[in-house]
Design a protein around this motif. Structure first.
Motif, PDB file in Angstrom:
ATOM      1  N   MET A   1     -41.065 -33.295  61.349  1.00 30.44           N
ATOM      2  CA  MET A   1     -40.407 -32.469  62.347  1.00 30.44           C
ATOM      3  C   MET A   1     -39.298 -33.253  63.016  1.00 30.44           C
ATOM      4  O   MET A   1     -39.083 -34.404  62.733  1.00 30.44           O
ATOM      5  CB  MET A   1     -41.424 -32.023  63.383  1.00 30.44           C
ATOM      6  CG  MET A   1     -42.492 -31.211  62.698  1.00 30.44           C
ATOM      7  SD  MET A   1     -43.509 -30.347  63.807  1.00 30.44           S
ATOM      8  CE  MET A   1     -44.620 -29.621  62.616  1.00 30.44           C
ATOM      9  N   HIS A 159     -41.152 -36.800  55.037  1.00 29.13           N
ATOM     10  CA  HIS A 159     -40.994 -36.493  56.457  1.00 29.13           C
ATOM     11  C   HIS A 159     -42.116 -37.137  57.270  1.00 29.13           C
ATOM     12  O   HIS A 159     -43.124 -37.581  56.725  1.00 29.13           O
ATOM     13  CB  HIS A 159     -41.096 -34.983  56.704  1.00 29.13           C
ATOM     14  CG  HIS A 159     -40.105 -34.162  55.964  1.00 29.13           C
ATOM     15  ND1 HIS A 159     -38.951 -33.696  56.551  1.00 29.13           N
ATOM     16  CD2 HIS A 159     -40.086 -33.696  54.686  1.00 29.13           C
ATOM     17  CE1 HIS A 159     -38.271 -32.971  55.658  1.00 29.13           C
ATOM     18  NE2 HIS A 159     -38.938 -32.964  54.524  1.00 29.13           N
ATOM     19  N   HIS A 215     -38.281 -27.310  54.928  1.00 27.80           N
ATOM     20  CA  HIS A 215     -38.479 -28.691  55.380  1.00 27.80           C
ATOM     21  C   HIS A 215     -37.215 -29.496  55.613  1.00 27.80           C
ATOM     22  O   HIS A 215     -37.223 -30.446  56.393  1.00 27.80           O
ATOM     23  CB  HIS A 215     -39.396 -29.442  54.399  1.00 27.80           C
ATOM     24  CG  HIS A 215     -38.814 -29.648  53.028  1.00 27.80           C
ATOM     25  ND1 HIS A 215     -38.277 -30.847  52.648  1.00 27.80           N
ATOM     26  CD2 HIS A 215     -38.701 -28.821  51.950  1.00 27.80           C
ATOM     27  CE1 HIS A 215     -37.858 -30.747  51.385  1.00 27.80           C
ATOM     28  NE2 HIS A 215     -38.099 -29.534  50.950  1.00 27.80           N
ATOM     29  N   HIS A 282     -36.144 -37.965  54.908  1.00 25.96           N
ATOM     30  CA  HIS A 282     -35.356 -36.931  55.571  1.00 25.96           C
ATOM     31  C   HIS A 282     -34.100 -37.522  56.218  1.00 25.96           C
ATOM     32  O   HIS A 282     -33.015 -36.940  56.156  1.00 25.96           O
ATOM     33  CB  HIS A 282     -36.226 -36.211  56.610  1.00 25.96           C
ATOM     34  CG  HIS A 282     -35.659 -34.894  57.061  1.00 25.96           C
ATOM     35  ND1 HIS A 282     -36.203 -34.169  58.079  1.00 25.96           N
ATOM     36  CD2 HIS A 282     -34.586 -34.182  56.630  1.00 25.96           C
ATOM     37  CE1 HIS A 282     -35.487 -33.058  58.257  1.00 25.96           C
ATOM     38  NE2 HIS A 282     -34.501 -33.046  57.388  1.00 25.96           N
ATOM     39  N   ASP A 299     -36.235 -38.806  60.690  1.00 23.45           N
ATOM     40  CA  ASP A 299     -37.584 -39.273  60.371  1.00 23.45           C
ATOM     41  C   ASP A 299     -37.537 -40.175  59.130  1.00 23.45           C
ATOM     42  O   ASP A 299     -36.813 -39.921  58.190  1.00 23.45           O
ATOM     43  CB  ASP A 299     -38.617 -38.145  60.226  1.00 23.45           C
ATOM     44  CG  ASP A 299     -38.132 -36.857  59.563  1.00 23.45           C
ATOM     45  OD1 ASP A 299     -36.918 -36.578  59.616  1.00 23.45           O
ATOM     46  OD2 ASP A 299     -38.976 -36.153  58.991  1.00 23.45           O
ATOM     47  N   GLY A 393     -38.666 -31.163  61.186  1.00 26.26           N
ATOM     48  CA  GLY A 393     -38.067 -32.482  61.164  1.00 26.26           C
ATOM     49  C   GLY A 393     -38.185 -33.114  59.802  1.00 26.26           C
ATOM     50  O   GLY A 393     -38.552 -32.508  58.840  1.00 26.26           O
TER      51      GLY A 393
HETATM   52 ZN   LIG Z   1     -38.254 -34.265  58.527  1.00 30.24          ZN
END
Ligand SMILES: [Zn+2]
Length: 393
Positions: A1, A159, A215, A282, A299, A393
């Motif tokens: 996230m 992530h 995502h 990510h 992240d 995230g």
């Molecule tokens: Zn992420």
């Protein structure tokens, strides 16, 4: 996230380095090679090298850049086609043929699957979403939107869940389980990831591999042949139940999570023949089209355990959004994320500069062309899951 946005911080030593040192790393590289002759003397990965560099006021970043430049032999610019230039570190790693693990499914019971490498996938939360259909853009094409339609995943984005944590102790087991279950409910509702690795290292499939998950939002990655834009459909989203420490890029995975990431990555790479260089975090893929800056989410900007997960150090790859589409980055990102992430950004910026030179253009004019090509591709991506849902995230 989403990790908390970076506070607008002071540009520190690392950013100063960027201004003062990277102006011409090729010249610096020539200097290093001429002066030393043997790159091991200044290898920034060794203590001796670091001392050598410090004495001469050479930044570690330049040394790292040089380190990946030297073996690849890519200092000379090629790039007949606009996005076909040398890929610095990526090229070095891609010269070795990738090997794929051999993993097969052993068993399937009601709520779980097992695999030959010990992987067990929990299916209690498994749901469908939109089918995974996407376009891969051919990097060698003159026409930037030349594409091929695909349905099988070509990469993995790692992530962090950025969810509430409690102490990882036996006494907290019940709470850890409760928090984990609530998290899985939420992720299922949002169709947020394909897989979640909980704090005990259990692997939960949420969105089916055949479908897209929300995502990655606005995101970019590329391998030697193809460019991928907005990775919800083209990459598998794997999230680790952990949290980035406030004010830094550091998240930790437990040993059980690292093991789970390894066997899950092996299975996915085996099943879909996913290139090891297409397994990235990510932070490395995230972009913000509204200000054309990379690293909107960060992240795993650092500390993703690439070697333990059985992957090359993909932090050393030049960030494709910078050199393929002319993205820039907020120098303050460097302060927050530390070395691993900015290594890719620096290499991406350098690649952009080389490609501009190869086309006889200044960087800003070249960047405008790349940006318009990105906008062209973006305008062809209309569906909900191809476009951004930025709450993850
Ligand atoms: Zn992420």
């Amino acid at each position: 996230m989403r990790a908390a946005r970076i506070p607008s911080p002071i540009v520190g030593a690392m950013a100063n380095w960027q201004a003062s040192r990277i102006k011409d790393p090729v010249v610096r590289l020539r200097f290093l090679r001429r002066t030393v002759g043997d790159r091991r003397v200044w290898d920034p990965r060794t203590e001796t090298g670091r001392v050598w560099l410090r004495k001469r006021g050479v930044s570690l970043a330049v040394a790292f850049a040089a380190l990946v430049l030297v073996p690849a032999g890519t200092v000379k610019s090629a790039g007949r086609l606009w996005w076909r230039g040398p890929i610095l570190s990526a090229q070095a790693s891609m010269q070795r043929p990738d090997t794929f693990p051999q993993v097969w499914q052993v068993d399937q019971q009601g709520e779980y699957e097992t695999y030959s490498n010990g992987l067990r996938i929990e299916r209690k939360y498994e749901v469908s979403n939109e089918p995974r259909q996407f376009a891969a853009y051919r990097r060698s094409a003159e026409e930037p939107t030349a594409k091929e339609d695909r349905t099988a995943p070509v990469g993995i984005v790692f992530h962090t869940t950025e969810s509430a944590q409690t102490d990882f102790t036996e006494g907290e087991t019940r709470r850890i389980r409760m928090i984990g279950a609530a998290l899985l409910d939420f992720i299922q509702k949002e169709r947020a990831y394909h897989y979640v690795v909980d704090r005990f290292g259990r692997v939960w499939r949420v969105v089916k591999e055949s479908d897209a998950a929300n995502h990655a939002g606005y995101s970019i990655w590329a391998d030697d042949t193809w460019t991928y834009v907005n990775l919800n459909r083209s990459f598998v989203g794997v999230s680790v139940e952990t949290m980035t420490q406030p004010g830094s890029s550091r998240a930790e995975a437990t040993p059980a999570q690292i093991h789970a990431l390894r066997v899950l990555t092996e299975m996915l790479r085996s099943k879909y023949r996913i290139l090891s260089t297409n397994c990235v975090t990510h932070a490395q893929v995230s972009v913000n089209p509204s200000n054309m800056q990379a690293g909107y989410h960060y992240d795993w900007a650092a500390n993703f355990p690439y070697p333990q997960v059985g992957l090359p150090d993909n932090y050393a790859l030049a960030t494709p959004s910078l050199w393929l589409f002319g993205f820039t980055y907020d120098p303050s990102l460097v302060n927050v994320t530390g070395e691993p992430f900015w290594k890719g950004l620096v290499l991406g910026a350098e690649q952009l500069r080389q490609n501009a030179t190869a086309h006889g253009m200044d960087v800003s004019a070249y960047r405008r062309i790349l940006e318009s090509r990105y906008r062209q591709i973006l305008s062809t991506l209309k569906s909900k899951t191809e476009l951004s849902k930025e709450k993850q995230g």
